[in-house]
Design an enzyme around this catalytic site. Structure first.
Site, PDB file in Angstrom:
ATOM      1  N   PHE A 138       0.861  -1.181   0.000  1.00 57.45           N
ATOM      2  CA  PHE A 138       0.000   0.000   0.000  1.00 57.45           C
ATOM      3  C   PHE A 138       0.892   1.223   0.000  1.00 57.45           C
ATOM      4  CE2 PHE A 138      -2.342   3.556   1.664  1.00 57.45           C
ATOM      5  CZ  PHE A 138      -3.499   3.499   0.910  1.00 57.45           C
ATOM      6  N   ASP A 223       9.227   2.711   2.155  1.00 59.50           N
ATOM      7  CA  ASP A 223       8.039   3.479   2.501  1.00 59.50           C
ATOM      8  C   ASP A 223       7.823   3.321   4.005  1.00 59.50           C
ATOM      9  OD1 ASP A 223       5.532   4.492   3.031  1.00 59.50           O
ATOM     10  OD2 ASP A 223       4.594   3.685   1.216  1.00 59.50           O
ATOM     11  N   LYS A 252       2.224  10.753   7.650  1.00 60.74           N
ATOM     12  CA  LYS A 252       1.387  10.472   8.817  1.00 60.74           C
ATOM     13  C   LYS A 252       1.866  11.180  10.093  1.00 60.74           C
ATOM     14  CE  LYS A 252      -1.141   6.740   6.886  1.00 60.74           C
ATOM     15  NZ  LYS A 252      -0.749   5.670   5.997  1.00 60.74           N
TER      16      LYS A 252
HETATM   17  C1  LIG Z   1      -0.987   5.803   4.530  1.00 66.13           C
HETATM   18  C2  LIG Z   1       0.108   5.302   3.691  1.00 66.13           C
HETATM   19  C3  LIG Z   1       0.445   5.936   2.466  1.00 66.13           C
HETATM   20  C4  LIG Z   1      -0.357   7.080   1.894  1.00 66.13           C
HETATM   21  O1  LIG Z   1      -0.437   8.195   2.721  1.00 66.13           O
HETATM   22  P1  LIG Z   1      -1.592   9.299   2.459  1.00 66.13           P
HETATM   23  O2  LIG Z   1      -1.217  10.407   3.399  1.00 66.13           O
HETATM   24  O3  LIG Z   1      -2.898   8.660   2.803  1.00 66.13           O
HETATM   25  O4  LIG Z   1      -1.509   9.682   1.034  1.00 66.13           O
HETATM   26  C5  LIG Z   1       1.530   5.461   1.767  1.00 66.13           C
HETATM   27  N1  LIG Z   1       2.239   4.410   2.219  1.00 66.13           N
HETATM   28  C6  LIG Z   1       1.955   3.782   3.370  1.00 66.13           C
HETATM   29  C7  LIG Z   1       2.797   2.644   3.834  1.00 66.13           C
HETATM   30  C8  LIG Z   1       0.870   4.185   4.135  1.00 66.13           C
HETATM   31  O5  LIG Z   1       0.543   3.535   5.258  1.00 66.13           O
END
Ligand SMILES: *Cc1c(COP(=O)(O)O)cnc(C)c1O
Length: 399
Positions: A138, A223, A252
């Site tokens: 994700f 990520d 986040k």
């Molecule tokens: C939440 C998340 C994203 C995307 O972040 P947004 O602020 O919702 O665009 C990307 N990668 C990971 C691993 C995430 O948990």
């Protein structure tokens, strides 16, 4: 008169299915609903609220900067941007950072950097670069990022998608070795997969991937949007294996629970592919975001939140593993990033979340069968004990 929930149903797109609580206030690890019921927040907005709700120091930084100067765009210099990015670099061991707003934008930035690096530094032929990603990933909701996904629900009827991506199984370094070729620019990976259901790869996986990437001149891009900033018990989850990636994405928690603040950080050679005009964002790196982000990074270190997550996470994981229920298939995670996988024969993870809400605990299921437990990192052992007892009660009642 329509209730708030009915109004939302009437006017707001149905791209979410919230639990039927209407929250009006938050402080620390707790949120309150309209009638005044208190809930322990075991979700922290997918880790965006790692510092808890309305942290006084973050609130102060936000208020002071908002009153002084909030948004001017990157057309001008501001006082707070460099201290913020420098702090992020020093904390992560990377040379330079590029601030954006949402996590998805930070990932898109990383992909752009990797492609340019492939053409301008590695020498891949124009438009031939490949980026390797994992099943179950994700990385966000843009067209390019859902195009990388293996989840039908995220991508159905949103195509066509950009080319140049290859997907391999997660947790299998051999698959990475087989997928790398001279056109490979980067390997993009979550050190622990969050949205896939808190999937912890085999020990040594990331280290092995890092060695493969180095040997083949491929960028390792981690990520850390959800796993970073203390969540798993280290500042970055990749530090569990002593891995220093070529680039990372933060988001986040970087916004302190107040604002969308994200950043792509990388080695100098990678970041220097960006030249004036080649990438940007109207709000990225604005003074308000920078002031809150800087204070969040300071808090992380001063309140030893990564260490707390390591200690409390191990304790909580142990207590959760002792919960007796024939419906629990697995309890897994690292630090305060935990998933309980259930047998969905009799009830779904969402049913369990509804039951937990009635006991004063808010959290969210992922993929119908996993309950995510990722409280603010400021949570106490007493609160975790209370949560564990309520979770035990909920399983008893469901079974
Ligand atoms: C939440 C998340 C994203 C995307 O972040 P947004 O602020 O919702 O665009 C990307 N990668 C990971 C691993 C995430 O948990």
């Amino acid at each position: 008169m329509l209730s708030v929930i009915e109004l939302e149903r009437a006017y707001c797109a149905h791209n979410y299915q919230p639990l039927p609580v209407v929250l009006t206030r938050g402080e620390g690890c707790y949120v309150w609903d309209e009638p005044g019921n208190r809930y322990l927040d075991m979700m922290s907005a997918y880790s965006a609220v790692s510092f808890g709700h309305a942290h006084p120091r973050l609130l102060k930084a936000l208020g002071e900067q908002a009153a002084r100067l909030a948004v001017v765009s990157r057309a001008f210099h501001t006082e707070v941007l460099a201290p913020f990015v420098r702090h992020a670099c020093e904390l992560t061991g990377l040379a330079m950072g590029l601030p954006m707003n949402t996590g998805a934008e930070a990932v898109e930035t990383a992909l752009k950097a990797a492609r340019r690096w492939a053409y301008e530094v590695k020498g891949v032929a124009e438009d031939r670069a490949e980026i390797i990603v994992c099943d179950g990933n994700f990385h966000g909701r843009t067209i390019a990022l859902v195009g990388l996904s293996s989840e039908q629900n995220y991508k159905q009827h949103f195509g066509p998608f950009p080319m140049g991506f290859v997907r391999i199984p997660y947790g299998d370094a051999g698959a990475l070795a087989r997928a790398i070729n001279p056109r490979t620019a980067a390997f993009l990976v979550e050190p622990i997969q969050g949205e896939a259901g808190i999937i912890v790869p085999p020990a040594g996986y990331l280290k092995h991937c890092a060695e493969l990437c180095r040997a083949h001149n491929v960028l390792l891009l981690c990520d850390e949007i959800q796993t970073g900033l203390g969540r798993t018990g280290r500042v970055l989850a990749c530090q569990h294996e002593g891995v220093q990636p070529d680039g990372i994405m933060l988001g986040k928690a970087l916004g302190g629970g107040f604002l969308p603040v994200s950043m792509f950080l990388a080695r100098r050679e990678v970041m220097e592919v960006f030249t004036p005009g080649s990438h940007g964002s109207t709000f990225g790196g604005n003074p308000l975001a920078a002031a809150v982000g800087l204070e969040a990074l300071k808090l992380l270190v001063e309140e030893r939140l990564a260490e707390r997550a390591a200690e409390l996470g191990e304790y909580f994981l142990g207590r959760l593993r002792a919960v007796q229920s024939s419906y629990i298939r697995a309890v897994r995670g690292k630090g305060l990033f935990i998933g309980i996988e259930i047998d969905t024969g009799r009830f779904s993870a969402r049913d369990l979340c509804m039951r937990l809400a009635s006991h004063g605990i808010l959290t969210k299921d992922t993929h119908e069968s996993v309950i995510r437990l990722a409280p603010p990192l400021i949570i106490t052992e007493t609160e975790l004990n209370w949560a564990c007892d309520r979770i035990g009660d909920a399983f008893l009642e469901m079974g």
